[in-house]
Design a protein around this motif. Structure first.
Motif, mmCIF file in Angstrom:
data_model
loop_
_atom_site.group_PDB
_atom_site.id
_atom_site.type_symbol
_atom_site.label_atom_id
_atom_site.label_comp_id
_atom_site.label_asym_id
_atom_site.label_seq_id
_atom_site.Cartn_x
_atom_site.Cartn_y
_atom_site.Cartn_z
ATOM 1 N N ASP A 1 -6.458 1.026 -5.342
ATOM 2 C CA ASP A 1 -7.622 0.529 -4.621
ATOM 3 C C ASP A 1 -7.259 -0.657 -3.720
ATOM 4 O OD1 ASP A 1 -10.359 0.683 -3.921
ATOM 5 O OD2 ASP A 1 -10.849 -0.963 -5.268
ATOM 6 N N LYS A 2 -6.157 -0.489 -2.996
ATOM 7 C CA LYS A 2 -5.740 -1.536 -2.068
ATOM 8 C C LYS A 2 -4.765 -0.944 -1.057
ATOM 9 C CE LYS A 2 -1.678 -3.308 -4.536
ATOM 10 N NZ LYS A 2 -1.021 -4.522 -5.080
ATOM 11 N N SER B 1 -5.465 -6.619 3.740
ATOM 12 C CA SER B 1 -4.273 -7.058 3.026
ATOM 13 C C SER B 1 -3.616 -8.145 3.850
ATOM 14 C CB SER B 1 -3.302 -5.884 2.828
ATOM 15 O OG SER B 1 -2.238 -6.267 1.992
ATOM 16 N N ILE C 1 -4.101 3.089 2.348
ATOM 17 C CA ILE C 1 -4.900 2.761 1.166
ATOM 18 C C ILE C 1 -4.502 3.680 0.020
ATOM 19 C CG2 ILE C 1 -7.225 2.728 0.169
ATOM 20 C CD1 ILE C 1 -8.289 2.010 2.936
ATOM 21 N N TYR D 1 -10.797 -2.419 3.959
ATOM 22 C CA TYR D 1 -9.778 -3.046 3.119
ATOM 23 C C TYR D 1 -8.963 -4.039 3.950
ATOM 24 C CZ TYR D 1 -10.559 0.410 -0.602
ATOM 25 O OH TYR D 1 -11.106 1.180 -1.587
ATOM 26 N N ARG E 1 -5.542 -4.337 8.177
ATOM 27 C CA ARG E 1 -6.866 -3.878 7.774
ATOM 28 C C ARG E 1 -6.941 -2.367 7.964
ATOM 29 N NH1 ARG E 1 -11.850 -7.256 10.067
ATOM 30 N NH2 ARG E 1 -12.808 -5.927 8.473
#
Length: 228
Positions: A201-202, A179, A196, A177, A173
């Motif tokens: 955008d990830k 993942s 990021i 965000y 995190r």
């Protein structure tokens, strides 16, 4: 000869007005001159509201002083304060900034069910086992295995990064965000980092060496960790 030093200087900018208040005079004298100058520079009624930035230099400005300045400026109707800028902060605020900029070095293993939380950047010399979690308001560097959860930039810093000697997390995190594990190779990766990527955008995983290009704000200590 009488001193005619200006206590308040008004500067016009493309963004509005900047009022520079002398930091060596008394606040009362500066406020009086400010009131006089604004009364002679009052915009016409049909002109748009003018944004104003207040700069007070090496003067700490308390909330009660801000209110008095705001009252004088708002009394002129067509001015609106955008911000107050001072080169002085309270000792407590300076201490908080120092804590946020420090790299906290921790020697331990974060085992299943344990949570390690720090303010600022975290350098963990040890492992994060499955079920363990590390959280930091800044960057997270792990000289060991990351197999649990790591949350960097927990206060919302999207520029934060996560790096580990061996990365096979159950979750990463950064700020807001998230993942999850399926985004990574099931066998894990060595000397990698997560950050990021604005275009995608990830959170993405990349070689540790890219951080010096992706995050130029990293200090020299952190660069030594990354570059060896």
């Amino acid at each position: 000869m009488q001193d005619t030093k200006q206590l308040v200087t008004i500067k016009g900018t493309r963004d509005g007005l900047t009022l520079v208040i002398d930091d060596s005079c008394s606040f009362e004298d500066a406020l009086k001159e400010l009131e006089n100058k604004l009364s002679t520079n009052r915009p016409n009624k049909d002109e748009p509201v003018v944004p104003v930035t207040i700069k007070v230099g090496n003067r700490y400005i308390e909330d009660k002083h801000k209110e008095r300045i705001r009252h004088v400026i708002m009394d002129q109707k067509r001015f609106a304060i955008q911000s107050f800028e001072s080169d002085v902060i309270l000792k407590e605020s300076a201490y908080d900034l120092l804590k946020d900029s420090e790299v906290k070095i921790v020697h331990r293993i974060v085992r299943s069910g344990q949570v390690l939380e720090e303010t600022g950047d975290l350098l963990l010399i040890g492992d994060v086992n499955p079920g363990g979690k590390v959280v930091s308001t800044g960057n997270i560097y792990i000289m060991g295995n990351l197999q649990g959860v790591a949350h960097a930039g927990s206060d919302g810093d999207a520029e934060a990064v996560i790096a580990a000697s061996y990365m096979n997390p159950s979750q990463l995190r950064i700020a807001d965000y998230i993942s999850r594990a399926p985004d990574y190779d099931s066998d894990g990766v060595y000397m990698e980092c997560g950050y990021i990527d604005e275009e995608q955008d990830k959170i993405v995983i990349d070689r540790l060496q890219v951080l010096s290009q992706k995050r130029k704000s990293l200090n020299r200590f952190e660069r030594r960790i990354i570059n060896g």
